[in-house]
Design a protein around this motif. Structure first.
Motif, PDB file in Angstrom:
ATOM      1  N   ARG A 199       0.838  -1.195   0.000  1.00 58.45           N
ATOM      2  CA  ARG A 199       0.000   0.000   0.000  1.00 58.45           C
ATOM      3  C   ARG A 199       0.877   1.252   0.000  1.00 58.45           C
ATOM      4  NH1 ARG A 199      -3.325  -2.863  -1.371  1.00 58.45           N
ATOM      5  NH2 ARG A 199      -5.537  -2.906  -0.950  1.00 58.45           N
ATOM      6  N   MET A 200       1.927   1.212   0.818  1.00 56.02           N
ATOM      7  CA  MET A 200       2.790   2.378   0.921  1.00 56.02           C
ATOM      8  C   MET A 200       3.432   2.688  -0.434  1.00 56.02           C
ATOM      9  SD  MET A 200       5.097   3.086   4.218  1.00 56.02           S
ATOM     10  CE  MET A 200       6.730   2.606   3.726  1.00 56.02           C
ATOM     11  N   MET A 201       3.972   1.670  -1.060  1.00 54.82           N
ATOM     12  CA  MET A 201       4.677   1.878  -2.321  1.00 54.82           C
ATOM     13  C   MET A 201       3.721   2.195  -3.468  1.00 54.82           C
ATOM     14  SD  MET A 201       7.634   2.015  -1.552  1.00 54.82           S
ATOM     15  CE  MET A 201       8.673   1.665  -0.161  1.00 54.82           C
ATOM     16  N   THR A 202       2.508   1.671  -3.386  1.00 55.25           N
ATOM     17  CA  THR A 202       1.514   1.994  -4.411  1.00 55.25           C
ATOM     18  C   THR A 202       1.118   3.459  -4.299  1.00 55.25           C
ATOM     19  OG1 THR A 202       0.665  -0.251  -4.523  1.00 55.25           O
ATOM     20  CG2 THR A 202      -0.807   1.487  -5.283  1.00 55.25           C
ATOM     21  N   MET A 203       0.803   3.902  -3.080  1.00 55.26           N
ATOM     22  CA  MET A 203       0.385   5.295  -2.909  1.00 55.26           C
ATOM     23  C   MET A 203       1.545   6.250  -3.170  1.00 55.26           C
ATOM     24  SD  MET A 203      -2.382   5.371   0.169  1.00 55.26           S
ATOM     25  CE  MET A 203      -1.986   3.993   1.233  1.00 55.26           C
ATOM     26  N   THR A 204       2.752   5.764  -2.957  1.00 51.97           N
ATOM     27  CA  THR A 204       3.950   6.553  -3.240  1.00 51.97           C
ATOM     28  C   THR A 204       4.239   6.585  -4.741  1.00 51.97           C
ATOM     29  OG1 THR A 204       4.899   6.006  -1.099  1.00 51.97           O
ATOM     30  CG2 THR A 204       6.454   6.593  -2.814  1.00 51.97           C
ATOM     31  N   ALA A 205       3.757   5.553  -5.454  1.00 46.56           N
ATOM     32  CA  ALA A 205       4.132   5.309  -6.867  1.00 46.56           C
ATOM     33  C   ALA A 205       5.655   5.181  -6.950  1.00 46.56           C
ATOM     34  CB  ALA A 205       3.612   6.414  -7.803  1.00 46.56           C
ATOM     35  N   ALA A 206       6.217   4.393  -6.028  1.00 46.33           N
ATOM     36  CA  ALA A 206       7.667   4.180  -6.016  1.00 46.33           C
ATOM     37  C   ALA A 206       8.089   3.518  -7.316  1.00 46.33           C
ATOM     38  CB  ALA A 206       8.031   3.284  -4.825  1.00 46.33           C
ATOM     39  N   GLN A 207       9.145   4.042  -7.903  1.00 50.72           N
ATOM     40  CA  GLN A 207       9.612   3.502  -9.192  1.00 50.72           C
ATOM     41  C   GLN A 207      10.404   2.217  -8.944  1.00 50.72           C
ATOM     42  OE1 GLN A 207       8.357   4.967 -12.072  1.00 50.72           O
ATOM     43  NE2 GLN A 207       7.205   5.914 -10.397  1.00 50.72           N
ATOM     44  N   PRO A 208      10.470   1.303  -9.939  1.00 44.89           N
ATOM     45  CA  PRO A 208      11.109  -0.006  -9.737  1.00 44.89           C
ATOM     46  C   PRO A 208      12.506   0.100  -9.129  1.00 44.89           C
ATOM     47  CG  PRO A 208      10.040   0.063 -11.863  1.00 44.89           C
ATOM     48  CD  PRO A 208       9.908   1.434 -11.290  1.00 44.89           C
ATOM     49  N   SER A 209      12.800  -0.823  -8.222  1.00 43.69           N
ATOM     50  CA  SER A 209      14.084  -0.822  -7.544  1.00 43.69           C
ATOM     51  C   SER A 209      15.209  -1.190  -8.517  1.00 43.69           C
ATOM     52  CB  SER A 209      14.053  -1.833  -6.394  1.00 43.69           C
ATOM     53  OG  SER A 209      15.361  -2.100  -5.937  1.00 43.69           O
ATOM     54  N   PRO A 210      16.366  -0.525  -8.410  1.00 48.60           N
ATOM     55  CA  PRO A 210      17.512  -0.899  -9.255  1.00 48.60           C
ATOM     56  C   PRO A 210      17.966  -2.339  -9.015  1.00 48.60           C
ATOM     57  CG  PRO A 210      17.936   1.174  -8.107  1.00 48.60           C
ATOM     58  CD  PRO A 210      16.672   0.633  -7.552  1.00 48.60           C
ATOM     59  N   LEU A 211      17.584  -2.921  -7.864  1.00 46.00           N
ATOM     60  CA  LEU A 211      17.986  -4.296  -7.577  1.00 46.00           C
ATOM     61  C   LEU A 211      17.461  -5.260  -8.650  1.00 46.00           C
ATOM     62  CD1 LEU A 211      19.422  -6.060  -5.464  1.00 46.00           C
ATOM     63  CD2 LEU A 211      17.232  -6.374  -4.333  1.00 46.00           C
ATOM     64  N   GLU A 212      16.352  -4.895  -9.308  1.00 47.05           N
ATOM     65  CA  GLU A 212      15.797  -5.754 -10.357  1.00 47.05           C
ATOM     66  C   GLU A 212      16.812  -5.994 -11.468  1.00 47.05           C
ATOM     67  OE1 GLU A 212      11.879  -4.813 -11.900  1.00 47.05           O
ATOM     68  OE2 GLU A 212      11.270  -3.967  -9.977  1.00 47.05           O
TER      69      GLU A 212
END
Lengths: 366, 247
Positions: free
Chosen positions: A172-185
């Protein structure tokens, strides 16, 4: 050939919705980089809300004490996939690959979790985690009984709920933040993946240890929703969630009444009666009568609401069931109507409420 | 001796790789289809169908049903050519579909110029009545807006009638063979349909049932309509016209 996967189908806003906060001190930035591997764009925003900033690292780093790391990773993938959280789903897929699965195996898993060769107890645990996540409806005592009958202990069920709750909170936190994909991917993609992947795999094997459980204090047991933390006692998630709730309630950014109303609305949306009652008790301690509070929950509106509550209460409801392409525009819409730290704290409060309300079923079977 | 074996092995490996790639492509397509289907059907129903080929689950749930259709649509079809009718209809459906989705409803079926939308069927929704009534009101405003566009093109404006009712209904996958749908059935559905038809008689755009009225507060400005006899009901139906919602 690029194999299309569920990640490609998720509609996700770009850029991140969190407003930048004041500059962070170099020591804090260094510490964040060490823990996360990079400094995400939302970090200075979260830094404005200390309890949420601490929760981000605490939740991201928790490991299970009772169930296997593999099962915990599977729960994280399942819950993130169900919630279509681009950030967490991408990270969960990456973690499974870094701990031994191939991309093909992860793809098969995404199509049907039960294709994996799992013990009956693990399959039952995954099924329960899915029911907790979907809350359609909230799992009944019978669902817990089924998972117990399949060979899981009560402590294992508590931990499954805890792991699902962590994923729900972060999703929920990352969705509402619209966090962009992690570089770890990128560690499992591209031309250098054949070098990066095994190195990362060794690193995770060395650093990821089973979690330790710490007993709850009496004060933590007496917190609002303390019954839930008591039901989780014996797994690391009990203290994790208790500390986070304590920090949230103590924070002076949003008024306590507003936070309690957000909790109550989310509990109502999930049809979680006991959780709703606990939230109503909290609201009544802030000066509203039971009837007044119930009227607000029935209408999602009231002349008794402050201007901020009138903005946040209807949006809190929208965070419960929607997909990112429904939630994110609503969050964007309120961002400029309230102060940046209030906006960030709202995201944290709504995320925590979504997780705790869904996890509350564990009271009935642990 | 070894060379032919190596050649056969290489050919076989190539065939296997192609078969695997096709399978992956089909898997991806199936997954996208699942995703689209899931938007209109609960996830557990989709999983049932994939695993067992069928979903026989039926549940009684409290739902709110909205029926809407265009007034004098048949006459409009006779006046306008088929291409124009389709264009106007699709423009209308596009607008009202967005509104229904934005208000937590989903369209269960399109029936010519009409539609049936359900609130509270896929997931529990304690505010389904409020959502449905707000959707109805927003639909009316959207049609007024659409009419300005149509009139600017020299076309006749549309009128819509909307009926909203709430009650218990059975939700499930209904149908057989290749034609199945996830929908709700029961008396509540029939009542909603009858209420929508009454909008013509009462000369009003939106009519609500008694059940719906009981769940609304004073933000909703409504007028009671005279009771009307309807087919299939022993008692005359009391309905309420929605005039306005105060923000």
């Amino acid at each position: 050939m690029t194999i299309p996967c569920g990640l490609d189908n998720i509609e996700w806003i770009n850029p991140c919705l969190i407003p930048p906060g004041p500059p962070m001190d170099p020591q804090t930035i260094k510490s964040a980089r060490k823990k996360l591997g990079y400094v995400p764009e939302y970090l200075s925003g979260f830094y404005m809300v200390p309890w949420l900033y601490d929760a981000l690292f605490a939740f991201g780093g928790v490991t299970p004490a009772v169930i296997s790391l593999r099962l915990a990773d599977l729960v994280a993938l399942m819950v993130s996939q169900d919630n279509s959280c681009r950030y967490c789903y991408g990270l969960a897929r990456t973690m499974l690959q870094l701990t031994g699965m191939s991309e093909t195996q992860v793809r098969k898993l995404e199509q049907d979790f039960y294709l994996l060769d799992l013990a009956p107890s693990e399959k039952a645990a995954l099924a329960l985690a899915r029911k907790i996540s979907r809350a359609n409806p909230i799992p009944a005592p019978g669902d817990g009984a089924q998972a117990l009958a399949a060979g899981n202990s009560k402590l294992a069920l508590a931990e499954i709920a805890g792991v699902a709750g962590v994923s729900l909170f972060l999703n929920r936190m990352m969705t509402m933040t619209a966090a962009q994909p992690s570089p770890l991917e990128q560690a499992v993609k591209g031309s250098m993946a054949f070098v990066k992947k095994p190195l990362r795999r060794i690193l995770y094997k060395l650093t990821r240890k089973p979690g330790q459980s710490v007993p709850l204090t009496d004060a933590q047991k007496r917190l609002p929703f303390g019954e839930l933390f008591t039901a989780l006692e014996g797994v690391p998630h009990a203290v994790l969630f208790a500390n986070t709730l304590d920090g949230m309630l103590a924070s002076q950014i949003l008024p306590r009444r507003c936070k309690a109303l957000i909790f109550a609305v989310i509990a109502r949306a999930l049809q979680c009666g006991a959780f709703e009652q606990a939230a109503l008790n909290l609201i009544q301690r802030q000066g509203l009568s039971g009837n007044e509070a119930r009227e607000i929950l029935d209408r999602l509106s009231s002349p008794l609401l402050t201007p901020m509550e009138a903005i946040l209460i209807p949006v809190a409801r929208e965070t419960v069931r929607g997909q990112p392409n429904q939630i994110q525009p609503r969050i964007l819409h309120i961002r400029d109507q309230i102060k940046p730290d209030e906006f960030v704290e709202f995201i944290g409060v709504a995320s925590l409420a979504n997780a705790l309300a869904r996890m509350s079923c564990v009271i009935n079977f642990c | 001796m070894l060379l032919p074996i190596a050649l056969v092995a290489a050919l076989y490996d190539r065939k296997l790789r192609r078969a695997r790639e096709s399978l992956e492509t089909l898997s991806g397509q199936l997954e996208r289809l699942q995703g689209s289907f899931h938007r209109f059907v609960p996830q557990y129903v989709v999983e049932d169908i994939i695993q067992r080929g069928v979903s026989t689950r039926g549940e009684q749930r409290p739902v709110t049903i909205l029926f809407a259709d265009i007034v004098d649509f048949t006459a409009m079809c006779e006046r306008a050519g088929p291409e124009l009718v389709v264009r106007i209809l699709n423009g209308y459906f596009q607008r009202v579909s967005k509104i229904i989705a934005a208000n937590n409803g989903h369209i269960s079926k399109f029936m010519g110029d009409g539609l049936m939308a359900i609130f509270g069927a896929l997931e529990p929704n304690p505010w389904q009545v409020l959502d449905a009534v707000k959707a109805a009101y927003a639909m009316r405003l959207a049609v007024m807006d659409y009419n300005r566009e149509l009139q600017a093109q020299g076309l006749a404006p549309l009128g819509i009638g909307i009926g909203v009712h709430c009650g218990d209904a059975v939700a499930g996958v209904i149908g057989s063979g290749e034609l199945v749908e996830y929908t709700v059935i029961g008396d509540a559905v029939n009542t909603a349909a009858r209420i929508e038809k009454l909008t013509r008689k009462h000369q009003t755009g939106i009519l609500l049932s008694v059940n719906v009225r009981e769940k609304l507060d004073d933000r909703f400005l409504i007028r009671e309509m005279p009771p009307s006899e309807v087919k299939g009901k022993p008692e005359p139906l009391v309905t309420f016209a929605l005039d306005k919602i105060i923000s």
